[in-house]
Design an enzyme around this catalytic site. Structure first.
Site, PDB file in Angstrom:
ATOM      1  N   CYS A 117       5.672  36.349  46.641  1.00  0.00           N
ATOM      2  CA  CYS A 117       4.525  36.772  45.687  1.00  0.00           C
ATOM      3  C   CYS A 117       3.949  38.042  45.923  1.00  0.00           C
ATOM      4  O   CYS A 117       3.341  38.696  45.326  1.00  0.00           O
ATOM      5  CB  CYS A 117       3.526  35.628  45.529  1.00  0.00           C
ATOM      6  SG  CYS A 117       2.951  35.006  46.886  1.00  0.00           S
ATOM      7  N   VAL A 158       2.890  41.138  43.554  1.00  0.00           N
ATOM      8  CA  VAL A 158       1.615  41.594  43.447  1.00  0.00           C
ATOM      9  C   VAL A 158       1.517  42.934  43.385  1.00  0.00           C
ATOM     10  O   VAL A 158       0.709  43.622  42.697  1.00  0.00           O
ATOM     11  CB  VAL A 158       0.685  40.945  44.290  1.00  0.00           C
ATOM     12  CG1 VAL A 158      -0.867  41.503  44.371  1.00  0.00           C
ATOM     13  CG2 VAL A 158       0.224  39.579  44.028  1.00  0.00           C
TER      14      VAL A 158
END
Ligand code: SF4
Length: 513
Positions: free
Chosen positions: A153, A157
């Site tokens: 992640c 991001v």
């Protein structure tokens, strides 16, 4: 001291010895500022009430004990099902340590994957250098035939562009220009591990199929199994059935050998998996079948773009579900279902009839991935059981609608409830307020078994606290027989336990059941 060299006590009996009990009690009293036993008991009792259940089910922001994992876990599992493929997760390395240990603890096997080890500076300047160096090192050290790239992640991001980075790495000579580096963006904050599986398989197909012309090979079938903790037993069982039928098929993603290598003095970093040449040729198949609909929605859409016929199932377990799968295969391939398989089906039905009196009316709570919950509820109803609570933390509204339709199709589904998006803390309240006879789930369910006293049947990934279950199938008629036996063992073990007290309950401690 309670220890002796003749009979060494490990932690379980050791801390029950009087000196340890005394020490732990003093520690609690003197240093832990504990609530009184009465307060603890009252609070524990309150969590079993309807009032608490209503507050619990009304939660909006807090998740407690979710039964799902993040996308890249599914991508790592997916990549493990291709020939000599190394999973390369672009992002922070802690994630990869977790995926590997998670898979190893379930399969009791090695799980290989690498990370591009992005740190704080990469979060500011981007992870291009990590990709360039990481691909070069992976290629040089682990001699893969393919490197399948997914993302943690953190990389999602900050918005790292995998396609651009891989092209850059190739032009800097990290891997040869023609070396296969398929990729998939797998944001952990969207969906769950089943979506990561879908993204990675689609990414691999796109890599090999994009821009290619399809020449249909009539009667040939691709099978995509989906994220399956029982892949070792299931894939082998399905191949056996397809071979008996004489069907021409390709498993797209098959981790059955990778997660079941022999101990013969040699560590195999790679074993089995779908051959790269077969992935290329799979473009020409007449049809692609998915064994788990919610694991392959994007992949099947992609197959349709090439005008392949597609169909998806919900984990073919039990009589009707296996029938439907085999009939579909027969329809596409033009091959008859042979007598041997018909007899297997009859034997499963015979076993269900033999044990009917123990199964009828039993109430169940089931949780896990959406397709598995659907399959288990369907089979339970075939045995005359009632799937009272059906819960999938990663279940969608589409899944909820399909579940409701299934449950409405049988009188055994009339009291059943579907719980999409709920976690195991919600399940705990359901078990206290509307109790059932058995809980079907994974190892995390043991805490529900402890709290609510509902016996747990382990049929879902991950199974950390029992060994080797994944080596045996759940799918097909043979799998159905195994699920049936597992459930019956649990029911009869419980009954034996309840009737074992001499002179009190043992008038029902029967030899023959
Ligand atoms: S949620 Fe994010 S940080 Fe956690 S394991 Fe998944 S990708 Fe890594």
């Amino acid at each position: 001291m309670p220890q002796s060299a003749e009979k060494i006590l490990d932690h379980a009996p050791l801390f029950r010895e009087p000196e340890y009990r005394k020490m732990l009690a003093e520690k609690k009293l003197n240093f832990e500022c504990p609530h009184s036993d009465q307060i603890v008991t009252d609070q524990a009792e309150y969590t079993k009430t309807w009032e608490y259940r209503e507050k619990n089910l009304a939660r909006e922001a807090l998740v407690v004990n979710p039964a799902k994992a993040c996308q890249p876990l599914g991508a790592v599992f997916a990549a493990a099902g291709f020939e000599r493929t190394m999973s390369f997760v672009h992002g922070s390395q802690g994630c990869v340590a977790y995926y590997r240990s998670h898979l190893s603890r379930h399969f009791k096997e090695p799980s290989s994957a690498v990370s591009s080890s992005m740190t704080e500076d990469a979060a500011v300047f981007g992870g291009l250098k990590n990709m360039v160096d990481g691909l070069a090192n992976t290629y040089a050290l682990y001699d893969p035939k393919m490197i399948a790239v997914s993302t943690t992640c953190m990389a999602e991001v900050i918005g790292d562009d995998l396609h651009g980075f891989i092209e850059n790495a190739k032009s800097e000579g990290s891997v040869p220009p023609e070396f296969d580096v398929p990729f998939a963006h797998t944001p952990a904050f969207v969906g769950s591990h089943v979506d990561g599986y879908d993204a990675m398989v689609k990414g691999i197909l796109e890599h090999f199929w994009k821009g290619k012309e399809r020449t249909e090979a009539a009667g040939t079938i691709n099978i995509i199994p989906g994220f399956d903790g029982f892949c070792v037993g299931n894939n082998r069982e399905l191949k056996r059935l397809l071979n008996l039928m004489g069907v021409s098929y390709t498993f797209i993603q098959d981790a059955s050998d990778q997660f079941d290598t022999p101990s013969d003095g040699e560590f195999r970093m790679y074993d089995g998996g779908t051959k790269i040449k077969d992935v290329r040729a799979a473009l020409n198949a007449e049809a692609t079948l998915s064994l788990q609909h919610y694991n392959t929605r994007k992949t099947l859409d992609y197959c349709q773009e090439f005008e392949q016929a597609t169909a998806s199932f919900h984990y073919p377990l039990g009589v009707k579900a296996t029938d439907e799968f085999l009939m579909k295969v027969s329809e596409i391939s033009g091959k008859e279902i042979p007598e041997t398989i018909r007899l297997e089906r009859g034997r499963l039905i015979d076993a269900m009839a033999d044990s009917q009196s123990w199964l009828h009316g039993k109430k169940y709570a089931i949780y896990g991935d959406p397709d598995f919950v659907y399959a288990a509820a369907r089979f339970i109803m075939e045995t005359g059981g009632e799937p009272i609570h059906c819960l999938a933390t990663n279940g969608t509204t589409a899944w909820e609608a399909e579940m409701k339709e299934l449950l409405a199709s049988s009188p055994f589904g009339k009291d059943a409830q579907v719980w999409p998006g709920k976690d195991l803390w919600a399940m705990r309240s359901l078990l206290f307020t509307e109790p059932v006879d058995l809980l079907i789930g994974n190892s995390y369910g043991k805490y529900l078994e402890r709290d609510a006293g509902t016996p747990l049947v382990r049929l879902m990934f991950p199974i950390f606290d029992r060994h080797h279950h994944h080596r045996f199938p759940l799918m097909g008629y043979q799998g159905g027989l195994r699920v049936l036996t597992t459930i019956l063992d649990k029911i009869l073990d419980k009954l034996d336990g309840e009737t074992i007290k001499v002179g009190v309950t043992d008038y029902s401690y029967d030899l023959t059941r």
